[in-house]
Design a protein around this motif. Sequence first.
Motif, short mmCIF file in Angstrom:
data_model
loop_
_atom_site.label_atom_id
_atom_site.label_comp_id
_atom_site.label_asym_id
_atom_site.label_seq_id
_atom_site.Cartn_x
_atom_site.Cartn_y
_atom_site.Cartn_z
N ARG A 1 2.31 4.36 -8.10
CA ARG A 1 3.64 3.77 -7.91
C ARG A 1 4.57 4.73 -7.19
O ARG A 1 5.33 4.35 -6.30
CB ARG A 1 4.22 3.38 -9.27
N SER B 1 0.62 -0.93 -8.97
CA SER B 1 0.46 -0.51 -7.58
C SER B 1 -0.39 -1.51 -6.80
O SER B 1 -0.04 -1.89 -5.67
CB SER B 1 -0.21 0.88 -7.55
N ASN C 1 2.24 4.95 -1.99
CA ASN C 1 3.02 4.70 -3.21
C ASN C 1 3.61 3.31 -3.11
O ASN C 1 4.29 2.98 -2.12
CB ASN C 1 4.17 5.69 -3.34
N SER C 2 3.39 2.46 -4.11
CA SER C 2 3.90 1.09 -4.01
C SER C 2 5.42 1.04 -4.01
O SER C 2 6.01 0.04 -3.54
CB SER C 2 3.33 0.24 -5.14
N GLY D 1 -4.42 2.37 -2.28
CA GLY D 1 -3.52 2.61 -3.41
C GLY D 1 -3.31 4.10 -3.66
O GLY D 1 -4.25 4.89 -3.58
#
Length: 302
Positions: free
Chosen positions: A116, A137, A90-91, A113
Amino acid sequence: MLPTHGRYDYAAWRGRTPYAWPNGGKLAVYLGVNLEHFAFGEGLGAELAPGGPQPDILNFAWRDYGNRVGAWRLLETLDELALPATLLLNSAMYDYAPDLIAAHRARGDEMAGHGRTNSERQSVLPEAEEATLIADSTAAILAAEGTAPRGWLSPWIAESRTTPDLLAEAGYRYTMNWCADDAPVWMRTRGRPLLAMPYPQEVNDIPSIVGRKDGGDAFAQMILDDFHERLRQTRDGLPQVMGIALHPYIIGQPHRMRHLRRALAEIAQHRDTVWITTAGAIFDHVAALPPGIVPGDPRVAA
């Protein structure tokens, strides 16, 4: 006519063309470590126990334990056994726990990835908003790592009808969302093809421990049963990919970590014959194979 996705054609396991992994073996194993962050007081999230009205402190704090403690215990185990990992990231973690990501970066682990945050599903978004989620992301990983991620797993494995197209257009080369095979398969998109990388829906601590309420010992035994059965199955000469999906807030609990360490140590003893690697390295090997080896190869006319 029965509706179909049109992303790949049926390809029976029996009759496929054999190939080997870089070490000459037939089984590749990778660890998919999910590093996730969750919104407080709203949104989605796995539950240890049925949650009450928001803010649901019990379940939020249980999930937060993973980033504060569980992920570090898992890192110690990976270091002890010299095991690489693919981070499903998760970014939002870059802002929340940058030192945790830095520790994985120092090990050379792959960054893939994973949206988010796991408090949202991309499958319910309009196409433009889903493209923005993927772009957000991706940009965060690129800014922090200097290279863009090549692999993607959607939060909750949630897809819209255009997700594979959007991933290919965003530069992704493989997706872990389509868990329909024991070996990689090429998928059609409206742009360049996307490789479907096997990702475990069952050798995965969320459906096992959260969904079916398996104990840590049962989950560890599932990992080993899956591993040894695959070793037996590869006598047919066809390569397989085994993924092990781990979430630190679940598997990082001490009473479960003890069992996981035992299972991973047994797998590590086979590293001379089993390719213990990352999902990205598997992609590289498959993408370099001669045309027609892997089902759905776009270089071969239908």
